[in-house]
Design a protein around this motif. Structure first.
Motif, PDB file in Angstrom:
ATOM      1  N   LEU A  26       0.832  -1.204   0.000  1.00  0.00           N
ATOM      2  CA  LEU A  26       0.000   0.000   0.000  1.00  0.00           C
ATOM      3  C   LEU A  26       0.867   1.256   0.000  1.00  0.00           C
ATOM      4  O   LEU A  26       0.604   2.201  -0.749  1.00  0.00           O
ATOM      5  CB  LEU A  26      -0.924  -0.013   1.224  1.00  0.00           C
ATOM      6  CG  LEU A  26      -1.869   1.166   1.359  1.00  0.00           C
ATOM      7  CD1 LEU A  26      -2.885   1.180   0.221  1.00  0.00           C
ATOM      8  CD2 LEU A  26      -2.579   1.116   2.699  1.00  0.00           C
ATOM      9  N   THR A  27       1.914   1.250   0.787  1.00  0.00           N
ATOM     10  CA  THR A  27       2.816   2.403   0.843  1.00  0.00           C
ATOM     11  C   THR A  27       3.551   2.585  -0.473  1.00  0.00           C
ATOM     12  O   THR A  27       3.657   3.702  -0.991  1.00  0.00           O
ATOM     13  CB  THR A  27       3.823   2.221   1.994  1.00  0.00           C
ATOM     14  OG1 THR A  27       3.089   2.086   3.211  1.00  0.00           O
ATOM     15  CG2 THR A  27       4.749   3.411   2.105  1.00  0.00           C
ATOM     16  N   SER A  28       4.045   1.489  -1.027  1.00  0.00           N
ATOM     17  CA  SER A  28       4.840   1.575  -2.258  1.00  0.00           C
ATOM     18  C   SER A  28       3.999   1.897  -3.490  1.00  0.00           C
ATOM     19  O   SER A  28       4.445   2.628  -4.370  1.00  0.00           O
ATOM     20  CB  SER A  28       5.574   0.260  -2.500  1.00  0.00           C
ATOM     21  OG  SER A  28       6.453  -0.004  -1.440  1.00  0.00           O
ATOM     22  N   LEU A  29       2.798   1.329  -3.572  1.00  0.00           N
ATOM     23  CA  LEU A  29       2.000   1.449  -4.791  1.00  0.00           C
ATOM     24  C   LEU A  29       0.974   2.580  -4.760  1.00  0.00           C
ATOM     25  O   LEU A  29       0.536   3.032  -5.819  1.00  0.00           O
ATOM     26  CB  LEU A  29       1.294   0.121  -5.079  1.00  0.00           C
ATOM     27  CG  LEU A  29       2.221  -1.085  -5.273  1.00  0.00           C
ATOM     28  CD1 LEU A  29       1.408  -2.362  -5.424  1.00  0.00           C
ATOM     29  CD2 LEU A  29       3.134  -0.873  -6.473  1.00  0.00           C
ATOM     30  N   VAL A  30       0.583   3.029  -3.580  1.00  0.00           N
ATOM     31  CA  VAL A  30      -0.453   4.063  -3.506  1.00  0.00           C
ATOM     32  C   VAL A  30       0.056   5.327  -2.794  1.00  0.00           C
ATOM     33  O   VAL A  30       0.011   6.425  -3.365  1.00  0.00           O
ATOM     34  CB  VAL A  30      -1.722   3.525  -2.794  1.00  0.00           C
ATOM     35  CG1 VAL A  30      -2.764   4.616  -2.648  1.00  0.00           C
ATOM     36  CG2 VAL A  30      -2.291   2.331  -3.537  1.00  0.00           C
ATOM     37  N   HIS A  49      -6.812  15.681  -6.261  1.00  0.00           N
ATOM     38  CA  HIS A  49      -7.067  14.240  -6.409  1.00  0.00           C
ATOM     39  C   HIS A  49      -5.944  13.409  -5.790  1.00  0.00           C
ATOM     40  O   HIS A  49      -6.191  12.347  -5.204  1.00  0.00           O
ATOM     41  CB  HIS A  49      -7.245  13.869  -7.886  1.00  0.00           C
ATOM     42  CG  HIS A  49      -8.488  14.438  -8.483  1.00  0.00           C
ATOM     43  ND1 HIS A  49      -9.741  14.072  -8.057  1.00  0.00           N
ATOM     44  CD2 HIS A  49      -8.674  15.353  -9.458  1.00  0.00           C
ATOM     45  CE1 HIS A  49     -10.649  14.729  -8.747  1.00  0.00           C
ATOM     46  NE2 HIS A  49     -10.024  15.534  -9.618  1.00  0.00           N
ATOM     47  N   ALA A  50      -4.706  13.886  -5.907  1.00  0.00           N
ATOM     48  CA  ALA A  50      -3.582  13.154  -5.320  1.00  0.00           C
ATOM     49  C   ALA A  50      -3.679  13.154  -3.792  1.00  0.00           C
ATOM     50  O   ALA A  50      -3.448  12.116  -3.156  1.00  0.00           O
ATOM     51  CB  ALA A  50      -2.257  13.769  -5.761  1.00  0.00           C
ATOM     52  N   ARG A  56      -7.215   8.552   1.412  1.00  0.00           N
ATOM     53  CA  ARG A  56      -7.924   7.263   1.442  1.00  0.00           C
ATOM     54  C   ARG A  56      -6.963   6.108   1.721  1.00  0.00           C
ATOM     55  O   ARG A  56      -7.298   5.164   2.444  1.00  0.00           O
ATOM     56  CB  ARG A  56      -8.652   7.034   0.123  1.00  0.00           C
ATOM     57  CG  ARG A  56      -9.850   7.923  -0.037  1.00  0.00           C
ATOM     58  CD  ARG A  56     -10.594   7.629  -1.299  1.00  0.00           C
ATOM     59  NE  ARG A  56     -11.717   8.537  -1.437  1.00  0.00           N
ATOM     60  CZ  ARG A  56     -12.507   8.561  -2.477  1.00  0.00           C
ATOM     61  NH1 ARG A  56     -12.303   7.746  -3.492  1.00  0.00           N
ATOM     62  NH2 ARG A  56     -13.507   9.409  -2.522  1.00  0.00           N
ATOM     63  N   GLY A  57      -5.774   6.186   1.141  1.00  0.00           N
ATOM     64  CA  GLY A  57      -4.773   5.151   1.400  1.00  0.00           C
ATOM     65  C   GLY A  57      -4.361   5.128   2.864  1.00  0.00           C
ATOM     66  O   GLY A  57      -4.214   4.058   3.465  1.00  0.00           O
ATOM     67  N   LEU A  58      -4.180   6.310   3.455  1.00  0.00           N
ATOM     68  CA  LEU A  58      -3.828   6.385   4.877  1.00  0.00           C
ATOM     69  C   LEU A  58      -4.959   5.880   5.761  1.00  0.00           C
ATOM     70  O   LEU A  58      -4.716   5.193   6.760  1.00  0.00           O
ATOM     71  CB  LEU A  58      -3.447   7.817   5.250  1.00  0.00           C
ATOM     72  CG  LEU A  58      -2.097   8.295   4.731  1.00  0.00           C
ATOM     73  CD1 LEU A  58      -1.929   9.793   4.976  1.00  0.00           C
ATOM     74  CD2 LEU A  58      -0.962   7.517   5.372  1.00  0.00           C
TER      75      LEU A  58
END
Length: 193
Positions: A26-30, A49-50, A56-58
């Motif tokens: 998740l950290t590497s890809l998002v 958007h970024a 959302r990833g966090l």
């Protein structure tokens, strides 16, 4: 990281591996790409958007961590290992990380020896803090679980917690420790088998 956590904090995260198996991709890809994209686009006002993707990833990362951290068995409290066991673990980990191919398997030998030494190491029966404001003692009766007794002055509450950590006691076990009933203002005494 478990040998280091055990040596310095006397605890092991039981679900560290599954948590990292979720967190690392998740950290590497998002998260990292979203952070870089947001850093580049922020001066132009185009990073909305970024930042949203990163948020959302966090949120997902925190929720995944909470699933494992909230379990009662998530952290295991254990006594501090002997220095030689810790040194063997570090040597084994370094060997496995630095070598390739079949030579890596040789790193399992110091790991196994370190675990054997840890399992066979005698456990302390008395802990005293440096200022003599706290004492933690273990009484062992054959056929029964060890019983711990704590003696402290008013300033020694923190020290009892630290001594309990060294003994491998969980925080809820430390809270239940009681002083022996034979204490007076000058001294405490108690008998053990």
């Amino acid at each position: 990281t478990d040998p280091f956590a055990l040596m310095h904090f006397q605890r092991v995260a039981v679900y560290g591996l599954p948590t990292n198996l979720i967190a690392t991709p998740l950290t590497s890809l998002v998260l990292a790409p979203a952070a870089i994209t947001a850093a580049v686009l922020t001066p132009f006002g185009l990073a909305g958007h970024a930042w949203e993707m990163m948020g959302r990833g966090l949120d997902f990362l925190i929720a995944a961590g909470a699933v494992f951290a909230d379990r009662p068995e998530a952290v295991r409290h254990l006594p501090q290992p002997p220095a030689i066991a810790f040194a063997l673990w570090v040597a084994g980990i370094l060997w496995i990380c630095l070598w390739r191919g079949r030579l890596r398997v040789l790193g399992l030998a110091p790991l196994a020896l370190g675990f054997a030494l840890y399992a066979a190491a005698p456990r302390a029966v008395l802990f005293v803090d440096g200022g003599a404001s706290a004492v933690l003692a273990r009484a062992v009766t054959p056929g029964e679980a060890p019983r711990w007794t704590a003696i402290t002055n008013r300033r020694g509450h923190f020290e009892i917690g630290r001594l309990g950590d060294l003994a491998g006691l969980a925080p809820h076990q430390i809270e239940l420790l009681a002083a022996p009933e034979t204490c007076d203002e000058a001294a405490c005494s108690w008998r053990t088998p």
